[in-house]
Design a protein around this motif. Structure first.
Motif, PDB file in Angstrom:
ATOM      1  N   CYS A   1      -3.879   3.607  -6.799  1.00 21.89           N
ATOM      2  CA  CYS A   1      -5.179   3.014  -6.497  1.00 21.89           C
ATOM      3  C   CYS A   1      -5.741   3.630  -5.228  1.00 21.89           C
ATOM      4  O   CYS A   1      -6.934   3.883  -5.135  1.00 21.89           O
ATOM      5  CB  CYS A   1      -5.062   1.506  -6.346  1.00 21.89           C
TER       6      CYS A   1
ATOM      7  N   CYS B   1       0.656  -0.654  -4.810  1.00 20.75           N
ATOM      8  CA  CYS B   1      -0.739  -0.231  -4.995  1.00 20.75           C
ATOM      9  C   CYS B   1      -0.811   1.141  -5.662  1.00 20.75           C
ATOM     10  O   CYS B   1      -1.764   1.449  -6.376  1.00 20.75           O
ATOM     11  CB  CYS B   1      -1.445  -0.147  -3.654  1.00 20.75           C
TER      12      CYS B   1
ATOM     13  N   ILE C   1       1.530  -6.339  -4.818  1.00 21.80           N
ATOM     14  CA  ILE C   1       0.206  -6.234  -4.201  1.00 21.80           C
ATOM     15  C   ILE C   1      -0.192  -7.626  -3.708  1.00 21.80           C
ATOM     16  O   ILE C   1      -0.074  -8.609  -4.436  1.00 21.80           O
ATOM     17  CB  ILE C   1      -0.844  -5.708  -5.196  1.00 21.80           C
TER      18      ILE C   1
ATOM     19  N   HIS D   1       0.797  -1.229   0.000  1.00 25.13           N
ATOM     20  CA  HIS D   1       0.000   0.000   0.000  1.00 25.13           C
ATOM     21  C   HIS D   1       0.830   1.280   0.000  1.00 25.13           C
ATOM     22  O   HIS D   1       0.487   2.237  -0.661  1.00 25.13           O
ATOM     23  CB  HIS D   1      -0.945   0.008   1.211  1.00 25.13           C
TER      24      HIS D   1
HETATM   25  S1  SF4 Z   1      -7.483  -2.157  -3.971  1.00 29.61           S
HETATM   26 FE1  SF4 Z   1      -5.774  -0.880  -4.456  1.00 29.61          FE
HETATM   27  S2  SF4 Z   1      -4.932  -0.389  -2.461  1.00 29.61           S
HETATM   28 FE2  SF4 Z   1      -6.246  -2.148  -2.146  1.00 29.61          FE
HETATM   29  S3  SF4 Z   1      -4.887  -3.916  -2.388  1.00 29.61           S
HETATM   30 FE3  SF4 Z   1      -5.765  -3.482  -4.382  1.00 29.61          FE
HETATM   31  S4  SF4 Z   1      -4.246  -2.192  -5.380  1.00 29.61           S
HETATM   32 FE4  SF4 Z   1      -3.822  -2.143  -3.209  1.00 29.61          FE
END
Ligand code: SF4
Lengths: 198, 468
Positions: free
Chosen positions: B410, B407, B108, B64
């Motif tokens: 996102c 991530c 991720i 993250h």
């Molecule tokens: S939704 Fe986005 S922040 Fe959450 S695990 Fe997936 S890539 Fe990472």
């Protein structure tokens, strides 16, 4: 089991209306860079309450008359989105002890219950009625009655729902399940060794 | 015969017992953790003096908060740096396998689990992250959980759960050309609503899901939670087994056949019952993009942005709020909406096949001048395989930035953020207000190929026209 039994929550309430209030809204991701949940209360609904330069926007949470609220009133699908427990934690640490909404996203519901914070669902009409009563009189005392599945204020009484398992665990003080999970030592071993994978 | 669906089989096999409040104590075979939702759990256990019960069943990675443009520690963000160090320390102290930055396996968590072979049919999997539903693509039952449950899992490998109802979603027929798994899941969420799946596990099937690759199934399962369903899965088949063959944590060759027959036994039985069945015609699905502030507020590329007067009364306020935030005009065509940033990545669409699909269309095209376009591979392994195929060069030649795994934009917990009210065409899964790091930033979700088309033309457009 040493947790308090939560049969009802009594206090002032604040309307934070809207459907689909997601956990990013409740606690924006940038405040999740923390090793404990301690300071999260401060950032509750941060971007809805404050401008980018830090000045207050118009929001019920910024109004002095709602400052002592311990019950939040909202719309449908409250707490959707991320599984972040930071969301119910920030509500709890900002002084909230119960949420009344249309319904709740599953993960949020579980997270909040495991903090001992009841999540009660009621109809849209009831929510609208309660909210306008609060807008008129922010000092109204509201009772979220977990035992009798009611939300009461003034002379009003409206039915609400709380998933039976969650309600039971609030009533008998087992809403934090860890102690009970720990006692099943043999059962855990047995299940683990019966699985076709390690 | 007592026929069961996959969810019931997996649930029954992992049930330890019933708790006093009627919930089930469920054993979780694989537990995945990351830096954001685990440190508080380790802290709580330390406070209680409790050990980690089955450290060999937990696997960790960082995703993250890792910067994607800075490769060496300490990172300039001291909070991020502290979180990575804390996870490293927790893993070392408790003997948990950690796919660290220097392992070549970091990424991720929902990309790493499958590609390492940790995600297998018939398992229960949990992670302190709502997109854990991704792992259902293998016929696992995978739950996103909160930090208190991460604590419970570390201490007991079990958690308290209410069972779920199961909704079978058949997507029949064939998809048109240029229609992707992302379009299918956005279409499903639009149809059933963002809370339509509350209390349900979604079982996806039908010819479209049978035809899908494993990576496409992951894209669809990933966004189950955006439809309110905590769990989404596809029954395992030969493609599932082929994907798993030879992965680091897959069964070894001598155990392979035996394991495959166990895996097969977890499929939903012929004639089993479901709490609900929904059938969708694949040929009716068009490239789909979101216009609003939740993933259900979507239209197909040829449609207009909804008008508040045309929706149900209780949706009206939501539509007005969304239009205000998105600065879009009610009733206008969605095509032609100006885009400032393009993001390809995330656990929804940051896998090798996503990057390959886009890269195959890019030659001869350039990102529109002034537009920021970034590609963030879902894991170091995805990045490595993509670079071996020269995809990084294709992206860079077209004007994209090629980043390190994570991530990223996102959820913008690292430095990759929108600025002000920039509008981002994004291959990720959430378009909530402020999701991409700026409170006034705007996100439109779409497939990676649609993001690339938007990057090239500078506006939301039909990729089928741009790429022919
Ligand atoms: S939704 Fe986005 S922040 Fe959450 S695990 Fe997936 S890539 Fe990472």
């Amino acid at each position: 089991m040493s947790l308090p039994k939560i049969a009802q929550v009594v206090g002032r309430a604040i309307p934070v209306l809207g459907d689909d209030i997601d956990t990013d809204r409740i606690i924006p991701a940038r405040f999740m860079k923390c090793l404990t949940f301690d300071g999260l209360g401060e950032y509750l609904f941060y971007d809805t309450r404050f401008d980018e330069d830090g000045s207050e926007k118009s929001h019920n949470l910024n109004l002095p008359c709602f400052r002592d609220a311990s019950i939040m009133v909202s719309g449908a699908n409250f707490g959707c989105g991320s599984s972040r427990e930071h969301a119910p934690q920030s509500l709890y640490r900002a002084g909230f002890r119960a949420i009344v909404a249309g319904n709740f996203a599953d993960i949020f519901f579980g997270n909040a219950t495991s903090l001992g914070m009841p999540c009660a669902s009621t109809s849209r009409e009831n929510l609208e009625k309660l909210s306008s009563a609060l807008e008129t009189d922010p000092n109204l005392e509201v009772v979220v009655d977990v035992e009798n599945l009611q939300v009461r204020y003034g002379s009003e009484l409206m039915p609400c729902e709380i998933t039976p398992g969650a309600r039971d665990s609030l009533l008998n003080g087992s809403w934090g399940p860890l102690e009970e999970l720990l006692t099943a030592t043999n059962g855990i071993e047995k299940t683990a060794s019966s699985l076709p994978y390690a | 015969m007592n026929s069961k669906n996959l969810f019931e089989k997996v649930w029954d096999d992992h049930t330890v017992g019933e708790l006093a409040n009627g919930q089930t104590q469920l054993f979780i075979g694989r537990h995945l953790i990351h830096e954001v939702t685990s440190p508080q759990a380790f802290g709580m256990l330390r406070e209680k003096g409790l050990p980690i019960r089955y450290p060999e069943r937990t696997f960790a990675t960082v995703d993250h908060i890792v910067p994607t443009d800075e490769v060496s520690e300490p990172y300039s963000d001291i909070l991020a740096d502290a979180m990575i160090k804390e996870l490293r320390k927790n893993c070392t102290e408790s003997g948990i396998t950690f796919f660290d930055i220097d392992s070549g396996k970091q990424g991720i968590v929902h990309v790493v689990g499958p590609e390492q072979g940790l995600t297998q049919p018939g398992m229960t999997i949990a992670c302190g992250d709502s997109h854990t539903s991704t792992h259902g693509a293998f016929g696992a039952v995978a739950f996103g959980v909160g930090t208190s449950q991460v604590r419970d899992l570390l201490a007991t490998q079990t958690m308290a759960m209410n069972t779920l109802k199961v909704r079978r979603i058949n997507v029949n027929g064939d998809l048109g050309t240029g229609i992707y798994a992302k379009d299918v899941i956005l279409h499903i969420i639009r149809l059933l609503g963002v809370n339509g799946g509350t209390g349900f596990a979604y079982e996806y099937g039908g010819s479209v899901f049978n035809e899908f690759s494993i990576e496409e199934r992951m894209t669809a399962c990933n966004m189950s939670i955006e439809g309110g369903a905590r769990v989404g899965y596809v029954n395992p088949d030969l493609k599932t087994f082929a994907y798993l063959k030879g992965r680091p944590y897959s069964p070894s060759d001598d155990k392979w056949d035996e394991q495959v027959s166990v895996w097969s036994s977890y499929s939903s039985d012929e004639g089993c019952s479901y709490d609900d069945v929904v059938t969708i015609e694949g040929s009716e699905i068009a490239p789909t993009v979101t216009w609003g502030i939740n993933p259900g507020q979507a239209v197909s590329i040829g449609e207009n942005i909804p008008h508040p007067d045309q929706v149900a009364k209780h949706e009206k306020a939501g539509v007005i709020e969304a239009l205000e935030h998105m600065k879009l005009t009610a009733g206008a065509p969605i095509q032609g909406t100006k885009v400032d940033v393009a993001f390809i990545g995330s656990c929804t669409n940051g896998r090798l096949s996503d990057l390959e699909e886009v890269a195959s269309r890019l030659p001869g095209h350039k990102v529109k001048e002034g537009l920021k376009a970034i590609v963030v591979p879902g894991s170091q392994l995805v990045s490595k395989l993509a670079m071996e195929k020269g995809l990084d060069k294709v992206f860079i030649d077209a004007g994209f930035e090629w980043r390190a795994a994570g991530c990223s934009m996102c959820l913008a917990m690292n430095p990759d953020k929108l600025v002000g009210d920039q509008l981002c065409a994004s291959s990720s899964n959430r378009n909530f207000k402020g999701r991409q790091g700026s409170p006034t930033g705007r996100t439109m979700l779409m497939s990676p190929v649609m993001v690339a088309a938007a990057a090239i033309t500078g506006e939301v457009c039909d990729a089928r026209t741009v790429f022919g």
